[in-house]
Write an enzyme that holds these catalytic residues in place. Structure first.
Site, mmCIF file in Angstrom:
data_model
loop_
_atom_site.group_PDB
_atom_site.id
_atom_site.type_symbol
_atom_site.label_atom_id
_atom_site.label_comp_id
_atom_site.label_asym_id
_atom_site.label_seq_id
_atom_site.Cartn_x
_atom_site.Cartn_y
_atom_site.Cartn_z
ATOM 1 N N TYR A 143 62.306 -11.803 -37.262
ATOM 2 C CA TYR A 143 63.736 -11.852 -36.943
ATOM 3 C C TYR A 143 63.867 -11.726 -35.427
ATOM 4 O O TYR A 143 62.926 -11.315 -34.743
ATOM 5 C CB TYR A 143 64.545 -10.782 -37.684
ATOM 6 C CG TYR A 143 64.062 -9.362 -37.538
ATOM 7 C CD1 TYR A 143 64.474 -8.565 -36.474
ATOM 8 C CD2 TYR A 143 63.211 -8.795 -38.488
ATOM 9 C CE1 TYR A 143 64.036 -7.259 -36.343
ATOM 10 C CE2 TYR A 143 62.775 -7.487 -38.364
ATOM 11 C CZ TYR A 143 63.194 -6.728 -37.291
ATOM 12 O OH TYR A 143 62.760 -5.435 -37.176
ATOM 13 N N HIS A 191 58.604 -9.929 -33.350
ATOM 14 C CA HIS A 191 59.471 -10.913 -32.708
ATOM 15 C C HIS A 191 58.624 -12.023 -32.079
ATOM 16 O O HIS A 191 57.493 -11.800 -31.673
ATOM 17 C CB HIS A 191 60.324 -10.256 -31.628
ATOM 18 C CG HIS A 191 61.068 -9.052 -32.107
ATOM 19 N ND1 HIS A 191 61.927 -9.089 -33.179
ATOM 20 C CD2 HIS A 191 61.079 -7.768 -31.662
ATOM 21 C CE1 HIS A 191 62.429 -7.891 -33.376
ATOM 22 N NE2 HIS A 191 61.929 -7.070 -32.478
#
Length: 215
Positions: A143, A191
């Protein structure tokens, strides 16, 4: 408890609302960007990034501070608390942290109570993270990072966006300006740091944003 529509101030033809999105990259160290950052109308910081002791490089002012239960800090009475909600705890936490106390467990210790102005709280719809992940990052990474989310928010609410404190250091480590790096191979975790920074550079090349790369 919180205002249903945050008052960000309407842009007017005679003013240009400038935003500084200030990440926590180590490349802010020695940058001397402090006064430049403070000159902006809106200054967005995130997570545990401090200003005290680092004023010359990161500035002193904060108008919006993005954080999660796991990265909570006290805010002054004029700073907006911004939550990019994506799990149930993120929706529960702001109310409890400002009233009775938040005592749930998470992957790291959570401060039960914080100081913040309850009239300046913004909890973004979880659909915003989904939108950023799918549209901006093409689902790369688990995400989006908090910093990248803050950048996209700034592009939605500001006329001019300047970006500070993003990216890895000269050795490719994704460390913070307020920490001493012990792991010399420190990455961007879940990430997609490389892809996010590629998007940043593309936006800068298109002159959509101005990217300050630091020292």
């Amino acid at each position: 408890m919180f205002p249903p529509i945050p008052n960000l101030g309407e842009p007017r033809p005679d003013t240009c609302r400038t935003c500084a999105v200030v990440g926590n990259s180590v490349n802010l160290k020695g940058s001397g960007y402090g006064s430049l950052i403070d000159h902006h109308n809106i200054i967005i910081r995130m997570n545990a990034g401090p200003t005290k002791g680092y004023e010359e490089d990161v500035g002193t002012k904060t108008t919006h501070h993005v954080m999660y239960p796991e990265s909570a800090v006290d805010l002054d009475n004029s700073t907006h608390l911004v939550v990019f909600a994506f799990k149930i705890q993120d929706l529960e936490w702001p109310i409890k942290a400002l009233t009775t106390g938040f005592y749930a467990t998470s992957y790291r210790k959570v401060t039960p109570k914080i100081k913040a102005n309850k009239d300046l709280v913004m909890v973004l719809n979880p659909a915003f993270m989904k939108y950023v992940h799918e549209v901006w990052l093409k689902r790369r990474g688990t995400y989006p990072s908090t910093g990248f989310m803050a950048l996209v928010l700034a592009l939605h609410i500001c006329d001019e966006v300047d970006v500070f404190g993003f990216g890895a250091d000269s050795n490719g480590n994704w460390s913070h300006y307020f920490e001493v790096l012990k792991n010399k191979k420190y990455g961007s975790g879940i990430h997609s740091g490389t892809n996010e920074y590629t998007v940043l550079k593309q936006l800068a090349n298109e002159k959509t944003i101005k990217l300050y790369k630091g020292s």
